[in-house]
Design an enzyme around this catalytic site. Structure first.
Site, PDB file in Angstrom:
ATOM      1  N   GLY A  53      -0.444 -14.881  11.077  1.00 61.27           N
ATOM      2  CA  GLY A  53       0.714 -15.042  10.208  1.00 61.27           C
ATOM      3  C   GLY A  53       2.000 -14.892  11.000  1.00 61.27           C
ATOM      4  CB  THR A 110       1.162  -7.013  12.904  1.00 63.12           C
ATOM      5  OG1 THR A 110       0.996  -6.528  11.569  1.00 63.12           O
ATOM      6  CG2 THR A 110       1.110  -5.841  13.841  1.00 63.12           C
ATOM      7  CG  MET A 165       3.280  -9.840   3.152  1.00 66.16           C
ATOM      8  SD  MET A 165       3.403 -11.088   4.463  1.00 66.16           S
ATOM      9  CE  MET A 165       3.087 -12.579   3.516  1.00 66.16           C
ATOM     10  N   GLY A 166       1.144  -6.021   3.430  1.00 70.85           N
ATOM     11  CA  GLY A 166       0.506  -4.859   4.050  1.00 70.85           C
ATOM     12  C   GLY A 166      -0.922  -4.718   3.565  1.00 70.85           C
ATOM     13  NE  ARG A 167      -5.593  -8.675   5.391  1.00 65.43           N
ATOM     14  CZ  ARG A 167      -5.817  -9.627   4.486  1.00 65.43           C
ATOM     15  NH1 ARG A 167      -6.643  -9.404   3.496  1.00 65.43           N
ATOM     16  NH2 ARG A 167      -5.219 -10.793   4.586  1.00 65.43           N
ATOM     17  CG  ASP A 210       0.831  -5.668   7.802  1.00 62.25           C
ATOM     18  OD1 ASP A 210       1.806  -6.148   7.206  1.00 62.25           O
ATOM     19  OD2 ASP A 210      -0.323  -6.107   7.688  1.00 62.25           O
ATOM     20  CE1 TYR A 249      15.662 -13.911   1.934  1.00 58.73           C
ATOM     21  CE2 TYR A 249      15.159 -11.721   2.781  1.00 58.73           C
ATOM     22  CZ  TYR A 249      16.082 -12.708   2.449  1.00 58.73           C
ATOM     23  OH  TYR A 249      17.416 -12.486   2.663  1.00 58.73           O
ATOM     24  CB  SER A 250      10.173 -10.094   5.305  1.00 60.64           C
ATOM     25  OG  SER A 250      10.729  -9.548   4.146  1.00 60.64           O
ATOM     26  CD  GLU A 278      -0.064  -8.435   1.015  1.00 60.72           C
ATOM     27  OE1 GLU A 278       0.229  -9.335   0.212  1.00 60.72           O
ATOM     28  OE2 GLU A 278      -0.222  -8.651   2.234  1.00 60.72           O
TER      29      GLU A 278
END
Length: 408
Positions: free
Chosen positions: A13, A150, A195-197, A152, A325-326, A267
């Site tokens: 990503g 990443t 975001m952040g799995r 995250d 957006y980020s 998320e």
């Protein structure tokens, strides 16, 4: 062995560092040895398998500095796992019976590549490790030097991954406008999905940046413009235990008092519960080539909003995601400094044949170095016991209860 040709690829990503990292690597090679040829595989490992590449010519070398002003990736990304043969065949990247690692190795040999720079997260760099091991076992010595990307900030054992600081700042800016919607109706519930799995760092850091902005504003309570209505009222992370009933009771009191509730949601929070619920209902949960649940398809934000809306007596609900957006934003000043230090070291390591992923090693006193590929892993849990995060939860009245388990 002298380095004659270098290849670059970005994968996974997007994060707000890819464009600048590509530019930084090109600039450093220009400074140290402009005779070294540079190529870039288009769309990451996709381009490596298909042989799709560009040569960074003299004009491209002169334009490298421009890349620091942009987000995204000028050479393109994709999600391809070289050891996932079935997926590679399905996507037409290799033929039935071909080993993607072999195809990639042959392409690198054909292109005369001495050094491969991979810019990506843990999946990108563990894939690079698989490729380097395959090449070594088959007699082709190639130096692979990765850069950690990443938003995250969840790469083990790296202190700070490229792009994460910018992503937090951008998510906070996104939240400013979204939370501005809180008076668009009575009893408004706003869920800002970040975001952040597996890791809640980005959500926590975004909340920190957002509340920093709050503290810098002047308010007009007599006119209804209050800090309390604009504040964050809950932060939900994978690393925190979530008692929905207790939180609903707490947030119901907030709703009753000020007329709105604003939630920052990672998320990945509640992902296991959502997946279990879907599978119990007989639904197939979509996954990417790396086996990760496609979070955008299971929609955690909507799930959480549904859990809380009725319990809070919300009359209007808004769920907004800041991720896209980020993640393609241009790197901010902090990240540009980090990118510069890492790209400079990446080139120096490449020229002396030292492989690994560049980063500040948390297990070696935060020393900036090339970390051996086998030590790289994803899903590093955010440490919720850090003082700054505890201060945020304390200020908003949310109990800090760490989850019983975390990814790492």
């Amino acid at each position: 062995m002298a380095v004659r040709r270098v290849a670059l690829l970005t994968a996974g990503g997007f994060a707000p560092c890819l464009s600048s990292a590509v530019g930084g690597l090109i600039e450093r090679y220009n400074e140290l040895d402009p005779t070294i040829e540079i190529i870039a595989y288009q769309y990451g490992y996709h381009g490596l398998l298909t042989g799709t590449k560009i040569v960074i010519d003299e004009e491209g070398r002169k334009q490298a500095g421009i890349l620091h002003r942009f987000g995204g990736s000028p050479i393109g990304n994709s999600r391809v796992k070289l050891t996932n043969v079935k997926d590679a065949v399905k996507r037409g990247l290799v033929q039935e019976g071909q080993d993607p690692l072999h195809v990639a190795a042959e392409q690198l040999k054909a292109d005369g590549v001495d050094v491969l720079h991979t810019i990506g997260g843990d999946d990108t760099n563990t894939t690079a490790a698989d490729l380097a091991a395959y090449l070594h076992e088959n007699g082709y010595e190639l130096t692979v030097v990765g850069l950690p990307k990443t938003i995250d900030n969840d790469v083990v054992p790296i202190r700070q991954s490229l792009g994460a600081w910018t992503a937090a700042e951008e998510a906070a800016g996104f939240a400013v406008n979204i939370i501005g919607e809180h008076r668009s109706g009575p009893r408004m519930l706003i869920v800002h999905e970040v975001m952040g799995r597996h890791c809640g760092w980005l959500t926590a850091a975004a909340a920190k940046e957002y509340r920093k902005w709050l503290d810098q504003q002047e308010w007009a309570p007599a006119l209804g413009l209050t800090k309390e209505r604009w504040d964050v009222h809950a932060v939900f992370l994978p690393e925190l235990e979530l008692d929905i009933e207790a939180e609903a009771k707490r947030l119901r009191a907030v709703m009753d008092e000020i007329g709105n509730v604003n939630i920052f949601l990672s998320e990945g929070a509640g992902m296991h519960e959502i997946v279990a619920q879907l599978e119990a209902a007989g639904e197939e949960v979509p996954r990417d080539p790396f086996g990760h649940v496609k979070l955008d398809t299971i929609n955690p934000g909507q799930w959480f909003a549904k859990q809380f809306a009725e319990k809070l007596g919300a009359e209007k609900v808004m769920v907004q995601k800041s991720g896209y957006y980020s993640r393609a934003a241009a790197a901010n000043a902090e990240d540009l400094r980090l990118i510069k230090s890492m790209t400079d070291l990446a080139v120096e390591c490449a020229l002396r044949g030292e492989a690994g992923v560049i980063g500040h090693d948390e297990e070696d006193g935060d020393k900036l170095k090339a970390i051996a590929f086998p030590r790289i892993a994803g899903g590093k849990a955010f440490d919720v016991t850090q003082d700054w995060f505890g201060e945020i939860l304390g200020a908003i009245g949310q109990p800090l209860v760490p989850a019983k388990s975390a990814a790492h």
